[in-house]
Structure formats: structure tokens, C-alpha cells
Design a protein around this motif. Sequence first.
Motif, PDB file in Angstrom:
ATOM      1  N   LYS A  35     -27.606  55.971  33.553  1.00  0.00           N
ATOM      2  CA  LYS A  35     -28.322  54.607  32.994  1.00  0.00           C
ATOM      3  C   LYS A  35     -27.270  53.496  32.906  1.00  0.00           C
ATOM      4  CE  LYS A  35     -28.323  56.144  28.157  1.00  0.00           C
ATOM      5  NZ  LYS A  35     -29.356  56.246  27.064  1.00  0.00           N
ATOM      6  N   LYS A  36     -25.961  53.762  33.035  1.00  0.00           N
ATOM      7  CA  LYS A  36     -25.009  52.844  33.225  1.00  0.00           C
ATOM      8  C   LYS A  36     -25.103  51.903  34.151  1.00  0.00           C
ATOM      9  CE  LYS A  36     -21.261  55.611  31.279  1.00  0.00           C
ATOM     10  NZ  LYS A  36     -20.004  55.194  30.879  1.00  0.00           N
ATOM     11  N   GLY A  37     -25.276  50.707  33.618  1.00  0.00           N
ATOM     12  CA  GLY A  37     -25.140  49.094  34.562  1.00  0.00           C
ATOM     13  C   GLY A  37     -26.586  48.916  34.932  1.00  0.00           C
ATOM     14  N   LEU A  38     -27.479  49.793  34.477  1.00  0.00           N
ATOM     15  CA  LEU A  38     -29.102  49.229  34.523  1.00  0.00           C
ATOM     16  C   LEU A  38     -29.485  48.578  33.234  1.00  0.00           C
ATOM     17  CD1 LEU A  38     -30.378  52.512  36.109  1.00  0.00           C
ATOM     18  CD2 LEU A  38     -29.961  50.336  37.415  1.00  0.00           C
ATOM     19  N   ASP A  39     -30.451  47.576  33.432  1.00  0.00           N
ATOM     20  CA  ASP A  39     -31.125  47.116  32.362  1.00  0.00           C
ATOM     21  C   ASP A  39     -31.754  47.949  31.216  1.00  0.00           C
ATOM     22  OD1 ASP A  39     -32.472  45.113  30.563  1.00  0.00           O
ATOM     23  OD2 ASP A  39     -34.029  44.905  32.103  1.00  0.00           O
ATOM     24  N   LYS A  93     -38.605  43.016  40.063  1.00  0.00           N
ATOM     25  CA  LYS A  93     -37.471  44.376  40.012  1.00  0.00           C
ATOM     26  C   LYS A  93     -37.893  45.423  39.451  1.00  0.00           C
ATOM     27  CE  LYS A  93     -32.654  44.679  39.192  1.00  0.00           C
ATOM     28  NZ  LYS A  93     -31.286  44.164  38.820  1.00  0.00           N
ATOM     29  N   ALA A  97     -38.850  49.055  40.847  1.00  0.00           N
ATOM     30  CA  ALA A  97     -38.212  50.163  40.227  1.00  0.00           C
ATOM     31  C   ALA A  97     -39.258  51.293  39.777  1.00  0.00           C
ATOM     32  CB  ALA A  97     -37.432  49.858  39.149  1.00  0.00           C
ATOM     33  N   PHE A 124     -32.099  45.782  44.029  1.00  0.00           N
ATOM     34  CA  PHE A 124     -30.977  46.592  43.405  1.00  0.00           C
ATOM     35  C   PHE A 124     -29.904  46.343  44.420  1.00  0.00           C
ATOM     36  CE2 PHE A 124     -34.745  48.086  41.165  1.00  0.00           C
ATOM     37  CZ  PHE A 124     -34.350  48.046  39.754  1.00  0.00           C
ATOM     38  N   ASP A 125     -28.622  46.025  44.022  1.00  0.00           N
ATOM     39  CA  ASP A 125     -27.576  46.426  45.055  1.00  0.00           C
ATOM     40  C   ASP A 125     -27.378  47.939  45.257  1.00  0.00           C
ATOM     41  OD1 ASP A 125     -25.781  47.048  42.854  1.00  0.00           O
ATOM     42  OD2 ASP A 125     -25.122  45.298  42.359  1.00  0.00           O
ATOM     43  N   GLU A 128     -26.526  49.669  41.808  1.00  0.00           N
ATOM     44  CA  GLU A 128     -27.746  49.776  41.087  1.00  0.00           C
ATOM     45  C   GLU A 128     -28.613  50.843  41.392  1.00  0.00           C
ATOM     46  OE1 GLU A 128     -28.712  45.558  38.940  1.00  0.00           O
ATOM     47  OE2 GLU A 128     -28.768  45.570  41.143  1.00  0.00           O
ATOM     48  N   GLN A 131     -27.521  54.223  40.931  1.00  0.00           N
ATOM     49  CA  GLN A 131     -27.974  54.630  39.369  1.00  0.00           C
ATOM     50  C   GLN A 131     -29.359  54.768  39.177  1.00  0.00           C
ATOM     51  OE1 GLN A 131     -23.945  54.990  38.506  1.00  0.00           O
ATOM     52  NE2 GLN A 131     -25.314  54.900  36.823  1.00  0.00           N
ATOM     53  N   LEU A 132     -30.338  54.010  39.592  1.00  0.00           N
ATOM     54  CA  LEU A 132     -31.682  54.030  39.689  1.00  0.00           C
ATOM     55  C   LEU A 132     -32.134  55.483  40.059  1.00  0.00           C
ATOM     56  CD1 LEU A 132     -34.564  53.037  38.710  1.00  0.00           C
ATOM     57  CD2 LEU A 132     -34.564  51.804  40.844  1.00  0.00           C
TER      58      LEU A 132
END
Length: 156
Positions: A35-39, A93, A97, A124-125, A128, A131-132
Motif C-alpha cells: 500500500k506504500k505510495g497509494l492514496d 482513478k 482501480a 497510475f504511473d 503506482e 503497487q496497486l
Amino acid sequence: MTTNTQHGHHRPRIAIAPNAPEVYKAMVALDAAAKKGLDPALVHLVKIRASQINHCAFCIDMHIKEARKEGETEERVYLLNAWEEAAGHYTAKEQAALALTEAVTVLTDGFVLDAVYERAAAHFDEAELAQLIALITTINAWNRFGVTTRMTPGQA
């Protein structure tokens, strides 16, 4: 499909944490890394939606409580299982997801459709998106532990 005659009257089975502590610790670490870097709001939506699809009552309960504690609205939580019909409640976004979450969770055709992947990639880049995908994979693993061991909602 086989049905369980005891449906709704499940009793917990084995507890993973004390019986497979290294696996449990690795899963906790994987969950934190994924979950790092995700909203955080997006993380909650993904975890709740995958848990709904997988019928993991324990995870649904836990992640809704966490999301509400962090400010998620009641309306977005209860509309989540019909997010496509309630699209105005979720950002483009978040919708991308959620579509990817459903595709990865179900894998009905044995793969994730290019259109679903490209929709997510448009929002998402690459970091991201990686990570997703890790987040979706991780919650699906947690759901399988929860459902298989019949973890009881409210026991987190």
C-alpha cells in the motif's frame, strides 16, 4: 457449485498467526509494502471491494471500520458493490482501480483484459500501478486465509 448446509453458522477453524507465524509476519510485511505510495482512501476501497467479491466477512468488516475511522463516507462504502452504477461517487482513478480489482480478483477468463489494464495504466504511473497490483494480490491472499479459516467478523 457446492453449498455448505451450515451456511451462516460457521465456526472459526484454525488460526493462521500462531500456527504459521512466519507466513503471518510475511503477509503483514507484504500488506504494508503493497500500500506504500497509494492514496489511503483508494487502498480501503480496493480492500473492501475484493473482500466483497471473495465473501470474506471478516475482511469486509475490518476494512469498512478502518475506512470509516479514516473519514470515508457511509455513502461511498455502501455503494461500493455497485460502484459502476454509482460512478459519480468515485473518481476516475478510483473507478479504474476498482475495475482492475474486480478483474484480478475474479480472473473469469483466466486473464486481465487489456482494456481494464490500460484503463488503470492511464490513471497510475508504473510504480503506482505495480503497487496497486500488489495491493490487489495481497488482499486476495488475506481473503483466502479469512474465508478458509472462517475468521469471525469483529474479531480484528
